[in-house]
Design a protein around this motif. Structure first.
Motif, PDB file in Angstrom:
ATOM      1  N   LEU A 104      36.576  48.373  41.682  1.00 18.85           N
ATOM      2  CA  LEU A 104      37.886  48.474  41.032  1.00 18.85           C
ATOM      3  C   LEU A 104      38.351  47.110  40.541  1.00 18.85           C
ATOM      4  N   SER A 105      38.060  46.078  41.312  1.00 17.04           N
ATOM      5  CA  SER A 105      38.549  44.736  40.999  1.00 17.04           C
ATOM      6  C   SER A 105      37.835  44.150  39.794  1.00 17.04           C
TER       7      SER A 105
ATOM      8  N   ARG B 122      39.265  35.700  52.174  1.00 18.96           N
ATOM      9  CA  ARG B 122      38.336  35.708  53.326  1.00 18.96           C
ATOM     10  C   ARG B 122      38.165  34.287  53.856  1.00 18.96           C
TER      11      ARG B 122
END
Ligand SMILES: NC(=O)C1=CN([C@@H]2O[C@H](COP(=O)(O)OP(=O)(O)OC[C@H]3O[C@@H](n4cnc5c(N)ncnc54)[C@H](OP(=O)(O)O)[C@@H]3O)[C@@H](O)[C@H]2O)C=CC1
Ligand SMILES: Nc1c(N[C@@H]2O[C@H](COP(=O)(O)O)[C@@H](O)[C@H]2O)[nH]c(=O)[nH]c1=O
Length: 376
Positions: free
Chosen positions: A30-31, A43
Motif C-alpha cells: 500500500l505504501s 523502526r
C-alpha cells in the motif's frame, strides 16, 4: 519503582476504503517507496517492533531496519543494530521456519500462560517466550517490555493487534498512511476490527500532522492515553474480585466497589446485595461505611466495576448522587452500564458535569462483564 511502560507508536498503511491488505495470499503493498522509507526510519528509532501472529503467518516478514546507514547509526549510538522484534500469539501456534526467527538480534514471543510451554519447546533458542497471564494481555506485554528497557515500541499490525492495543487505551501515537486506491473486498483485513475504542466522537484524537509521502498521505494522530496508573488497574481489579462476592440475582448486576484515599489507604469496599440487603448497590454499601465527614473523601478515588447509576427504581438516591454528596472527585470504572435494566444510564455524564474526573479502564471491562454473564 517499576520501569515505565514504553511510548507506543502504531504505524499502518491502509487503502482509502480502510483495508490493510487484500484477501489474496500475496502481501499487498500500500505504501509508496517514500512511505516505506518512513517505516524504516521509525523502526530505526524504536527499541522494539511488534506484530501479531496473523501478520507473521501471512506476510512472513523479516521486520528489520533495512538501510545500512540507519543500522550504523544505531550501532554508533551504542544500541543493537536491530530493534527487539516481538510477536503476539493467542494460540502459541507459531511456525519456527518463518523468516522472522532467522534474522536480526533478539526476539520475544508473548502468549497466554497456557500456551507458553508448547511454544517455548517449539521455538527453542529462536526466541524467549513470555506468558501474559490467563489471556493475551497487552498491558502485561508493555510491563515486560518496559522492564527490558524498551522505551519506544512500534506496533506494526495487523488489524487484530491494532484493535487489541487501541481498545485497551495503550497507544500514544498513530501514523496512518493512506494509499490512493480502493481494495473493494469485504473479506480483506481492515485497519481495525469492531471494538470499544476510548477515542470516539466525544473523545477525539489530536491531528498532529499531515504530509504527502509520494502518492501516500500520512496522518499523524496523538492519542491521549487515559491517565490511569498501574495502582488504579490493581485497585479496579480488586473491585472486580469484590463483585464476585455478590449474592446471585437474575434481575440486578453484581458490582464491586472500593474507596481508596489519596495515600493508598483503603477506606471501604462493598458489593451489590451485601449483608442480605437485596437492594443495596456496591457504591452505596462502600460509602455507607465511611463517616460523611472523613476529611480524606475529597482526595479519594472510587473504583467501581460498573458505571454508577443515575436513576434507580429501588431507592430514592442514585449512586452518582451519593458519590457527589460524598465529596469524592475521582471515579475509575471498568464497564459502562448497558441498556438492560435502565434505558440510558447517565452516571458518567452526571459526575462529569459536576466536575468529577471519570476514567474508564477498558482492559478490565471484559472481567467485570464476565461476573454478569448470566444476565445476557
Ligand atoms: N498495511 C499494513 O500496514 C499492515 C498490514 N498487515 C496485514 O494484516 C493482516 C494480518 O492481520 P490480522 O489477521 O488481524 O493478524 P494480526 O497480525 O493482528 O495477528 C492476529 C493474531 O494475534 C493474536 N491475537 C491478537 N489479538 C488477540 C487477542 N485479543 N486474544 C488472543 N490472541 C490475539 C492471535 O494469534 P493466534 O492466531 O496465534 O492465536 C491472532 O490470530 C495481513 O493480511 C497483513 O498483511 C499487517 C501489518 C501491517
Ligand atoms: N504492506 C505494508 C506494510 N506491511 C508491514 O510490513 C511488514 C513487512 O516488513 P518487511 O519485513 O520489512 O518486508 C509486514 O509484516 C507488515 O507489518 N507496512 C506498510 O507500512 N505499508 C504497507 O504497504
Amino acid at each position: 519503582m517499576t520501569d515505565p511502560r514504553p511510548y507506543v507508536l502504531l504505524s499502518a498503511a491502509m487503502s482509502v476504503d480502510g483495508r490493510i491488505d487484500d484477501s489474496s495470499p500475496e502481501r499487498l503493498l500500500l505504501s509508496s517507496p517514500e512511505d516505506f522509507d518512513r517505516v524504516d526510519e521509525l523502526r530505526a528509532q524504536s527499541d522494539a517492533v511488534l506484530i501479531g501472529a496473523g501478520t507473521l503467518r501471512s506476510d512472513d516478514p523479516r521486520l528489520l531496519v533495512n538501510a545500512p546507514a540507519r543500522q550504523a547509526r544505531r550501532k554508533a549510538e551504542g544500541r543493537p543494530e536491530q530493534p527487539l522484534r516481538v510477536v503476539l500469539t493467542g494460540s502459541g501456534d507459531l511456525d519456527p521456519a518463518r523468516r522472522f526467527w532467522h534474522h536480526g538480534d533478539a526476539r520475544v514471543a508473548y502468549a497466554p500462560d497456557a500456551a507458553t510451554g508448547a511454544l517455548a519447546a517449539r521455538l527453542g533458542a529462536l526466541a524467549e517466550v513470555v506468558g501474559t497471564g490467563a489471556r493475551l494481555d497487552p498491558g502485561a506485554v508493555l510491563d515486560d517490555l518496559g522492564a527490558r528497557g524498551v522505551r519506544r515500541l512500534m506496533v506494526e499490525g495487523g488489524g487484530a493487534v491494532h484493535t487489541l492495543f487501541l481498545t485497551a487505551g495503550l497507544v500514544d501515537e498513530i501514523q496512518l498512511a493512506v494509499a490512493p486506491f480502493f481494495v473493494g473486498d469485504a473479506d480483506a483485513p481492515a485497519f481495525v476490527r469492531p471494538g470499544l475504542f476510548p477515542q470516539d466522537a466525544a473523545h477525539r484524537m489530536t491531528l498532529a500532522g499531515t504530509s504527502a509521502l509520494g502518492d501516500t498521505a500520512l496522518l499523524r494522530y496523538l492519542v491521549a492515553r487515559p491517565p490511569l496508573t498501574p495502582a488504579d488497574r490493581r485497585l479496579l481489579a480488586e473491585a472486580v474480585a469484590e463483585s464476585r462476592l455478590c449474592p446471585p440475582s437474575d434481575t440486578a448486576y453484581s458490582v464491586g466497589a472500593l474507596v481508596v484515599a489519596e495515600d493508598g489507604t483503603e477506606l471501604a469496599r462493598g458489593h451489590s446485595r451485601e449483608g442480605g440487603d437485596p437492594k443495596v448497590h456496591a457504591e452505596e454499601a462502600a460509602l455507607a461505611k465511611i463517616p460523611a465527614d472523613d476529611p480524606r473523601l475529597p482526595g479519594a478515588t472510587l473504583y467501581t466495576t460498573l458505571e454508577p447509576c443515575s436513576v434507580r427504581a429501588s431507592r430514592p438516591t442514585p449512586c452518582a448522587q451519593l458519590v457527589l454528596a460524598s465529596g469524592i472527585r475521582r471515579v475509575v470504572l471498568a464497564w459502562r452500564e448497558p441498556a438492560l435494566f435502565v434505558a440510558d444510564c447517565q452516571g458518567v455524564e452526571l459526575l462529569e458535569q459536576a466536575g468529577v474526573t471519570v476514567l474508564e479502564c477498558p482492559e478490565l471491562a471484559a472481567e467485570a462483564r464476565a461476573v454478569n454473564a448470566h444476565l445476557g
